[in-house]
Design a protein around this motif. Structure first.
Motif, PDB file in Angstrom:
ATOM      1  N   ARG A 161       0.828  -1.212   0.000  1.00  0.00           N
ATOM      2  CA  ARG A 161       0.000   0.000   0.000  1.00  0.00           C
ATOM      3  C   ARG A 161       0.863   1.263   0.000  1.00  0.00           C
ATOM      4  NH1 ARG A 161      -5.182   0.685   1.968  1.00  0.00           N
ATOM      5  NH2 ARG A 161      -5.055  -1.338   3.044  1.00  0.00           N
TER       6      ARG A 161
ATOM      7  N   LEU B  76       2.552   1.932  -3.281  1.00  0.00           N
ATOM      8  CA  LEU B  76       1.631   2.393  -4.322  1.00  0.00           C
ATOM      9  C   LEU B  76       1.140   3.805  -4.057  1.00  0.00           C
ATOM     10  CD1 LEU B  76      -0.589  -0.788  -4.879  1.00  0.00           C
ATOM     11  CD2 LEU B  76       1.177   0.111  -6.409  1.00  0.00           C
ATOM     12  N   ASP B  77       0.887   4.120  -2.793  1.00  0.00           N
ATOM     13  CA  ASP B  77       0.271   5.404  -2.433  1.00  0.00           C
ATOM     14  C   ASP B  77       0.860   5.880  -1.104  1.00  0.00           C
ATOM     15  OD1 ASP B  77      -1.446   7.603  -2.193  1.00  0.00           O
ATOM     16  OD2 ASP B  77      -2.993   6.408  -1.216  1.00  0.00           O
TER      17      ASP B  77
ATOM     18  N   LEU C 281      -5.512   7.591  -1.496  1.00  0.00           N
ATOM     19  CA  LEU C 281      -6.355   6.890  -2.455  1.00  0.00           C
ATOM     20  C   LEU C 281      -7.163   5.778  -1.780  1.00  0.00           C
ATOM     21  CD1 LEU C 281      -3.818   6.544  -5.405  1.00  0.00           C
ATOM     22  CD2 LEU C 281      -5.610   8.256  -5.126  1.00  0.00           C
TER      23      LEU C 281
ATOM     24  N   ARG D  73      -9.159   1.628  -5.634  1.00  0.00           N
ATOM     25  CA  ARG D  73      -8.313   2.105  -6.731  1.00  0.00           C
ATOM     26  C   ARG D  73      -6.974   1.362  -6.749  1.00  0.00           C
ATOM     27  NH1 ARG D  73      -7.465   8.239  -7.882  1.00  0.00           N
ATOM     28  NH2 ARG D  73      -6.246   7.195  -9.489  1.00  0.00           N
ATOM     29  N   LEU D  74      -6.450   1.033  -5.579  1.00  0.00           N
ATOM     30  CA  LEU D  74      -5.190   0.288  -5.516  1.00  0.00           C
ATOM     31  C   LEU D  74      -5.376  -1.104  -6.103  1.00  0.00           C
ATOM     32  CD1 LEU D  74      -3.910   1.236  -1.923  1.00  0.00           C
ATOM     33  CD2 LEU D  74      -3.635   2.485  -4.061  1.00  0.00           C
TER      34      LEU D  74
ATOM     35  N   ALA E 215      -5.652  -0.895  -9.926  1.00  0.00           N
ATOM     36  CA  ALA E 215      -4.360  -0.701 -10.590  1.00  0.00           C
ATOM     37  C   ALA E 215      -3.570  -2.007 -10.628  1.00  0.00           C
ATOM     38  CB  ALA E 215      -3.559   0.389  -9.869  1.00  0.00           C
TER      39      ALA E 215
ATOM     40  N   ARG F 153       1.867   1.791  -9.729  1.00  0.00           N
ATOM     41  CA  ARG F 153       2.029   3.102  -9.080  1.00  0.00           C
ATOM     42  C   ARG F 153       1.961   4.217 -10.115  1.00  0.00           C
ATOM     43  NH1 ARG F 153       7.273   3.286  -5.758  1.00  0.00           N
ATOM     44  NH2 ARG F 153       8.202   3.282  -7.829  1.00  0.00           N
TER      45      ARG F 153
ATOM     46  N   LEU G 281      -1.595   4.932 -10.969  1.00  0.00           N
ATOM     47  CA  LEU G 281      -2.276   5.680  -9.907  1.00  0.00           C
ATOM     48  C   LEU G 281      -1.846   7.142  -9.879  1.00  0.00           C
ATOM     49  CD1 LEU G 281      -1.967   2.975  -7.113  1.00  0.00           C
ATOM     50  CD2 LEU G 281      -4.097   3.748  -8.162  1.00  0.00           C
ATOM     51  N   GLN G 282      -0.634   7.411 -10.344  1.00  0.00           N
ATOM     52  CA  GLN G 282      -0.119   8.782 -10.322  1.00  0.00           C
ATOM     53  C   GLN G 282      -0.879   9.679 -11.307  1.00  0.00           C
ATOM     54  OE1 GLN G 282       4.144   8.934 -10.734  1.00  0.00           O
ATOM     55  NE2 GLN G 282       4.184  11.145 -11.033  1.00  0.00           N
ATOM     56  N   GLU G 283      -1.339   9.090 -12.397  1.00  0.00           N
ATOM     57  CA  GLU G 283      -2.107   9.814 -13.414  1.00  0.00           C
ATOM     58  C   GLU G 283      -1.367  11.059 -13.923  1.00  0.00           C
ATOM     59  OE1 GLU G 283      -5.967  10.520 -11.670  1.00  0.00           O
ATOM     60  OE2 GLU G 283      -6.707   8.603 -12.413  1.00  0.00           O
TER      61      GLU G 283
END
Length: 350
Positions: free
Chosen positions: A212, A215-216, A221, A225-226, A229, A269, A272-274
């Motif tokens: 976790r 990833l974030d 988040l 969403r995790l 991804a 990751r 998720l960063q977008e």
């Protein structure tokens, strides 16, 4: 120096004990001293030598510690990179500019652009790593359109990785600038500028913590969403195999993961960063074929609305790019469609 001093003190102590023993034996025979007096003399010599040795060893350690504190203080007071400020929660008082609490909170919610992709303009870029070192990038001039997929090729030392470092503004430019969506690193906060770029490198960047956290890290988040991804990069089964799921511990640099798992975790990751710009620097060079297939599919599907920069030695990876940039000794050799660049590059490097 400390080891040499310890040996000298040990030798001096031994010599004094020898002399004391010889002289004491003679005096004992003549009746001038007792056995107890000689024992006291031996004890005094040993304790004195040990005390002096321990004092100077402690003094050397203290001097070393003070040197470390001096270096740390010098590091804390070094000038910040242009465009950066210290966080409001800093624990050391320096003369550096600092974010106000509301300014820092607003910055975390901002984005360099609200569009899914961003254009890149490189204008007369010159870069070298030191004042006395040669230029590694020499007058680069080119533009990448928003949403375009661009491959970068070149021999070792041609400037591919140097360009990525320049894109993140890791070194000051000798001349020129790089604009993202028309904004340079000097026009906006540097952290905001860098946050608009997602990087998947040859050496995945993972730290000791949970899945976790890797990833974030800010923890903003939702869990769904995790999981989404991880599912998109094919890591759902891997995650389900671990009882702790998202709380599974990742060792430093992902030592407890395979090369493919490390890269796919970094790709999750990145999703998720977008970020509007995605850079893949030799990301598929050390992974298994299955992981490479997932990563190549990601460039076609998951990142299709982003601006992509792909650095690769395998030319087949770049065949689906919109254009290919050929760097040669820090300069642009060709920048055109893959069909126009790759055959020429291959014929030149046979």
């Amino acid at each position: 120096a400390v080891m040499g001093f310890s040996m000298q003190m040990s030798a001096t102590t031994g010599l004094l004990l020898l002399i004391t023993g010889v002289v004491g034996y003679k005096l004992l025979q003549l009746g001038y001293v007792s056995v107890g007096s000689i024992g006291v003399a031996f004890t005094f010599i040993v304790l004195s030598g040990t005390s002096i040795q321990m004092f100077f060893e402690w003094l050397a350690q203290f001097e070393e510690a003070m040197t470390g504190i001096e270096r740390l203080d010098n590091y804390l007071r070094r000038p910040l990179e242009t465009g950066l400020k210290l966080p409001h929660s800093r624990q050391f008082v320096t003369n550096h500019p600092t974010y106000a609490s509301n300014e820092e909170a607003d910055l975390k919610r901002q984005a360099l652009t609200q569009k899914p992709s961003a254009g890149i303009d490189v204008v007369d870029l010159w870069l070298k790593y030191g004042e006395d070192l040669p230029f590694v990038l020499k007058g680069l001039n080119f533009s990448i359109k928003p949403g375009e997929k661009v491959g970068i090729i070149g021999r070792t030392g041609s400037g591919k990785t140097s360009f990525v470092q320049a894109l993140f503004r890791l070194y000051p430019f000798a001349e020129g600038k790089i604009l993202i969506d028309g904004k340079g690193a000097g026009d906006v906060d540097l952290s905001l500028f860098r946050r608009s770029i997602a990087l998947i490198s040859q050496e995945p960047t993972l730290f000791r913590g949970t899945v976790r956290e890797n990833l974030d890290l800010p923890g903003r988040l939702p869990e769904a969403r995790l999981h989404d991804a991880l599912a998109r990069v094919g890591l759902t089964e891997w995650l389900e195999a671990h009882p702790l799921k998202l709380e599974t511990v990742v060792e430093e640099r992902g030592r407890n993961l395979s090369a493919g798992e490390r890269q796919l975790l970094c790709m999750a990751r990145c999703l998720l960063q977008e970020a509007p710009i995605v850079v893949m620097d030799e990301a598929t060079s050390s992974v298994d074929p299955q992981s490479e297939e997932i990563m190549v599919r990601a460039t076609r599907e998951f990142f299709k609305d982003r601006t992509q920069i792909i650095i690769a030695h395998r030319l087949s990876t770049l065949e689906h790019c919109d254009r290919v940039l050929w760097l040669d000794q820090g300069q642009v050799r060709l920048f055109d469609r893959p069909a126009a660049v790759l055959p020429v590059f291959q014929s030149t490097h046979l």
